[in-house]
Write a protein that holds these residues in place. Structure first.
Motif, short mmCIF file in Angstrom:
data_model
loop_
_atom_site.label_atom_id
_atom_site.label_comp_id
_atom_site.label_asym_id
_atom_site.label_seq_id
_atom_site.Cartn_x
_atom_site.Cartn_y
_atom_site.Cartn_z
N LEU A 1 -5.05 -48.34 1.32
CA LEU A 1 -5.47 -47.45 2.60
C LEU A 1 -6.55 -46.40 2.21
O LEU A 1 -7.31 -45.91 1.82
N LEU A 2 -6.19 -45.60 0.27
CA LEU A 2 -6.64 -44.35 0.10
C LEU A 2 -8.20 -45.17 -1.05
O LEU A 2 -9.05 -44.35 -0.93
N SER A 3 -7.37 -46.63 -1.55
CA SER A 3 -8.55 -47.02 -2.24
C SER A 3 -8.55 -48.94 -2.99
O SER A 3 -7.19 -48.32 -2.93
N LYS A 4 -9.46 -49.34 -2.89
CA LYS A 4 -9.13 -50.31 -3.64
C LYS A 4 -8.71 -50.37 -5.30
O LYS A 4 -9.66 -49.03 -5.60
N PRO A 5 -8.75 -51.02 -5.91
CA PRO A 5 -8.68 -50.70 -7.00
C PRO A 5 -10.05 -50.58 -7.74
O PRO A 5 -11.27 -51.17 -7.61
N VAL A 6 -10.35 -49.25 -8.68
CA VAL A 6 -12.22 -49.36 -9.51
C VAL A 6 -11.75 -48.88 -10.95
O VAL A 6 -10.53 -49.02 -11.58
N GLU A 7 -13.01 -48.95 -11.45
CA GLU A 7 -12.91 -49.10 -12.49
C GLU A 7 -12.68 -48.03 -13.23
O GLU A 7 -12.75 -45.89 -12.45
N GLN B 1 -13.89 -35.96 -7.28
CA GLN B 1 -14.69 -34.95 -7.25
C GLN B 1 -15.56 -34.90 -5.18
O GLN B 1 -15.33 -33.92 -4.80
N ALA B 2 -15.61 -35.84 -4.46
CA ALA B 2 -15.90 -36.61 -3.93
C ALA B 2 -14.85 -37.51 -3.17
O ALA B 2 -15.40 -38.50 -2.33
N PRO B 3 -13.24 -36.68 -2.89
CA PRO B 3 -12.35 -37.81 -1.87
C PRO B 3 -13.14 -38.18 -1.06
O PRO B 3 -13.93 -37.33 0.06
N GLN B 4 -12.14 -38.99 -0.42
CA GLN B 4 -13.11 -39.44 1.20
C GLN B 4 -12.01 -38.53 2.34
O GLN B 4 -11.46 -37.83 1.77
N LYS C 1 -2.12 -33.22 7.27
CA LYS C 1 -3.46 -31.96 7.81
C LYS C 1 -2.87 -30.98 6.74
O LYS C 1 -3.26 -30.30 6.83
N THR C 2 -2.22 -31.59 5.79
CA THR C 2 -2.78 -30.39 4.73
C THR C 2 -3.69 -30.41 3.55
O THR C 2 -4.38 -29.27 3.21
N GLY C 3 -4.92 -31.31 3.75
CA GLY C 3 -6.06 -31.54 3.29
C GLY C 3 -5.65 -32.08 1.59
O GLY C 3 -7.19 -32.35 1.61
N LYS C 4 -4.48 -32.71 1.45
CA LYS C 4 -5.02 -33.20 0.56
C LYS C 4 -4.65 -35.01 0.43
O LYS C 4 -4.05 -35.27 1.17
N ILE C 5 -4.97 -35.77 -0.52
CA ILE C 5 -5.67 -37.16 -0.29
C ILE C 5 -3.69 -38.23 -0.65
O ILE C 5 -3.19 -38.14 0.06
N VAL C 6 -3.10 -37.47 -1.62
CA VAL C 6 -2.50 -38.87 -1.37
C VAL C 6 -0.16 -37.11 -1.91
O VAL C 6 0.03 -37.78 -1.81
N GLN C 7 -0.87 -36.03 -1.81
CA GLN C 7 0.19 -35.62 -1.43
C GLN C 7 0.30 -35.35 -0.29
O GLN C 7 0.02 -34.70 1.27
N ILE C 8 1.47 -35.54 0.28
CA ILE C 8 2.22 -35.58 1.73
C ILE C 8 3.36 -34.49 1.74
O ILE C 8 2.66 -34.38 3.23
N ARG C 9 3.62 -34.46 1.34
CA ARG C 9 4.73 -32.96 1.94
C ARG C 9 4.35 -31.65 1.09
O ARG C 9 4.08 -31.66 0.22
N SER C 10 4.64 -31.06 2.30
CA SER C 10 3.81 -29.69 1.56
C SER C 10 5.15 -29.12 0.48
O SER C 10 6.42 -29.24 0.74
#
Length: 86
Positions: A54-60, A69-72, A77-86
């Motif tokens: 969901l976040l990313s396929k494997p990358v080099e 630097q340029a996330p999807q 809701k907090t704007g963080k990609i991998v951190q779910i809880r505040s």
């Protein structure tokens, strides 16, 4: 993760494991999250971080810096990609 959205027993197991880990002050990382429905359910259950397609396929390794630097579009809701809880 495959059946977590449709199997009540899997949901009970996951909620119990998350609760147990949090009671021991552990951070819970859900691996293998592939779709938004799984993400939403795990967020509601209190998972701290996720990993998966969901976040990313494997990358080099060289591509990691550009990804950070340029996330999807953020999923939480907090704007963080991998951190779910505040």
């Amino acid at each position: 993760m495959r059946d977590i959205c449709s199997d009540e027993n899997d949901q009970k197991i996951v909620r119990t494991l998350i609760s147990m880990a949090h009671s021991m002050q552990m951070t819970v990382v859900a691996e293998g999250v592939e779709d938004r429905e799984q993400f939403d359910l795990l967020r509601d259950y209190g998972v701290d971080e996720i990993q998966g397609y969901l976040l990313s396929k494997p990358v080099e390794a060289a591509a990691i810096e550009a990804l950070v630097q340029a996330p999807q579009t953020p999923l939480s809701k907090t704007g963080k990609i991998v951190q779910i809880r505040s």
